[in-house]
Design a protein around this motif. Sequence first.
Motif, PDB file in Angstrom:
ATOM      1  N   PHE A  70      -0.163   4.766  -5.360  1.00 30.44           N
ATOM      2  CA  PHE A  70       1.289   4.919  -5.171  1.00 30.44           C
ATOM      3  C   PHE A  70       1.832   6.005  -6.093  1.00 30.44           C
ATOM      4  O   PHE A  70       2.645   6.839  -5.681  1.00 30.44           O
ATOM      5  N   TYR A  74       3.652   9.458  -4.594  1.00 28.98           N
ATOM      6  CA  TYR A  74       5.098   9.691  -4.761  1.00 28.98           C
ATOM      7  C   TYR A  74       5.445  10.412  -6.065  1.00 28.98           C
ATOM      8  O   TYR A  74       6.608  10.467  -6.441  1.00 28.98           O
ATOM      9  N   ASP A 176       9.132   1.451  -5.258  1.00 32.92           N
ATOM     10  CA  ASP A 176       8.889   1.526  -3.818  1.00 32.92           C
ATOM     11  C   ASP A 176      10.050   0.978  -3.006  1.00 32.92           C
ATOM     12  O   ASP A 176      10.021   1.020  -1.782  1.00 32.92           O
ATOM     13  N   ARG A 177      11.084   0.461  -3.665  1.00 33.34           N
ATOM     14  CA  ARG A 177      12.215  -0.149  -2.963  1.00 33.34           C
ATOM     15  C   ARG A 177      13.501   0.104  -3.729  1.00 33.34           C
ATOM     16  O   ARG A 177      13.487   0.615  -4.850  1.00 33.34           O
ATOM     17  N   SER A 202       5.038  -0.896  -8.536  1.00 32.70           N
ATOM     18  CA  SER A 202       5.450  -0.961  -7.133  1.00 32.70           C
ATOM     19  C   SER A 202       5.063  -2.319  -6.544  1.00 32.70           C
ATOM     20  O   SER A 202       4.141  -2.976  -7.023  1.00 32.70           O
TER      21      SER A 202
END
Length: 363
Positions: A70, A74, A176-177, A202
Amino acid sequence: MSLIYKIALSMIQNVGHITAKHLLNHFITPEAIFKASKQALMRVPGVGVITAQHILGKEALEKAREQLKFIEKYQVQVLFYTDDNYPYRLKNCEDAPILLYYRGTANLNHPRVISIVGTRMATSYGKLLCKQLAEVLAPYEVLIVSGLAYGIDVNAHQESLTHGIPTIGVLAHGLDRMYPQVHGAIAKKMALNGGLLTEFPSFTNPDKENFPKRNRIIAGISDVTIVVEAASKGGALITADIANSYHRDVYAFPGRTTDVYSEGCNVLIKTNRAGLINHAKDLPDFLGWEEPLKKLVTIAEVSPLTLDEVELRILKVLKVSDLNIDELSRQLKLPQSRLSLHLLNLEMEGLLISLPGKRYQRC
């Protein structure tokens, strides 16, 4: 390879930040911790048989490998406790996280860092104070930190962006949110002029117990915490108390004795847990700052191209006079549920303000 061990150290079951630091002090590097013998691990304070078994197991390293995917996808920055770019103010706090995840452009070791916190039920008074704070602080080249929650938090972030101030949102979940989801748009802007910071990997949900942990980072990363509006209980008061425990400055704006969302501020001042601040312009003097470092930033108008058709219609209607949401809904022939999202976007863009009684006014 060393990054995997850094991440894994933060993911060992039964190992908190303090024990992780004991391990780090003893073995010097994260990699050495995972390659140590069971007997050597148990010589470290806080490490018993079960904890040593968790360290020698594969689970933490497997989780770290998943997290690394992750991070690389990102372009997330990992700030480890011993890294030079780890926030030094936070590092001075005993319960500082061993590791942080960061997406952004701002320097977390900025010379002047201010936290602004308050109620999720911000009133027009609280929003005005956020605006005044941004106007006063902009020439002093500060970094403004808050929690990207409803109310005072998001107003502090929005006013920072409007006045060209870099602003950091400290999150109670993974990168991630976004919680609340409606703040996704402003979060993207913050990543370009400020950033998003969290200690949570994440796939971590915004669970209730994460918010006090988030609050300690807000308090610890800053020189001073300002409470704009706060009820008698809530996260803002927790943040203020944590800041006091870190021996950081805390200031609060007073309110009328009948104002529910000033009750917490008044109590903080009354009990000497916060200094009284009557106006934002007092803050530089309180902090001993010299003259402003730059001229005031000119606020650029938001281009109509960034607004949709409904939002342009809202601004046209409000040009005549302020209206409540019922009147807006009737005139625009839109359900309130749909209208509320557009109103929030316009408010975050600094094009309108909400008034008591669910009334809205163009800026």
